[in-house]
Design an enzyme around this catalytic site. Sequence first.
Site, mmCIF file in Angstrom:
data_model
loop_
_atom_site.group_PDB
_atom_site.id
_atom_site.type_symbol
_atom_site.label_atom_id
_atom_site.label_comp_id
_atom_site.label_asym_id
_atom_site.label_seq_id
_atom_site.Cartn_x
_atom_site.Cartn_y
_atom_site.Cartn_z
ATOM 1 C CG ASP A 1 -2.156 0.953 0.993
ATOM 2 O OD1 ASP A 1 -2.543 1.625 0.160
ATOM 3 O OD2 ASP A 1 -2.507 1.664 2.246
ATOM 4 C CB SER B 1 -6.285 2.790 0.376
ATOM 5 O OG SER B 1 -4.720 3.312 0.057
ATOM 6 C CD GLN C 1 -4.402 0.932 -2.790
ATOM 7 O OE1 GLN C 1 -3.837 2.026 -2.940
ATOM 8 N NE2 GLN C 1 -4.187 0.224 -1.727
#
Length: 286
Positions: free
Chosen positions: A203, A227, A277
């Site tokens: 991430d 996110s 993502q």
Amino acid sequence: MGTPVDELVELLDLEQIELNIFRGRSPEEALQRTFGGQVAGQALVAAGRTVDSDRPVHSLHAYFLRPGVPGVPIVYQVDRIRDGRSFTTRRVLAIQGGRSIFALTADFHLPEEGGIDHQYPMPDVAAPEDLPSALEEVGSRLGELPPFISRRQPFDIRYVDRLRWSKEELDGVEARSGVWLRTNGSLPDDPLIHVCALTYASDMTLLDAVRAPVEPLWGTRHFDMASLDHAMWFHHPFRTDDWLLYQQESPIAHGARGLARGQIYDRSGRLVVSVVQEGLFRPLKG
């Protein structure tokens, strides 16, 4: 005081407070929200602790529901959805202050042989030994490192392409980014630790690909970023304390959301993990 890698391992070592309930530490930070990779990594630890070790995780799908608060412990509740002959499924809810902040579903697969075997080849890029670390590159340019850099200290991250520092340097830049990464020290041999450590790291730089054409990756940011969801597929075993190439690209950004996907290769060229993502991007006011 331990090294940053020791602290990462400790962060991923959850306290079990009931059969399917775990508690994780959330470090104090001077930032508004808890790092999403930390919550994802801890949630996967909680799921993995309820599965036999002969079934490695093969995929996870997660949603970031609310921003977590730094310094406040997070409770992870595991729902044992399925225990089949070949697949095991777990659902994890992360709760902080009585509210759900993150939801993850993870699937574990008993290894077996199949009749199909292919992959995209690893791109031809400079070796990590020939590249400066991000901390060296950014520190020499900015002097004072941003506060969120503490999240990256357990990892040696090296950008494949040179960093750009001005709008003028962005002309013709594609929505792509690539890094080599590994932990800044050895990890225990437990495969679950390596998978969860990489989930933590996955991430950190993925949304760089969305921003690459519009602003320098370091320095003053012009977007509020968060996110929204995160998915990973684990194809082969790997070690996160060995070099891994994380190639990232963004096929589309629209409507305040940007989609990014990444392929992670080990040093031998094996594609070991795929990542997707979506992130929220809102221009900062003023």
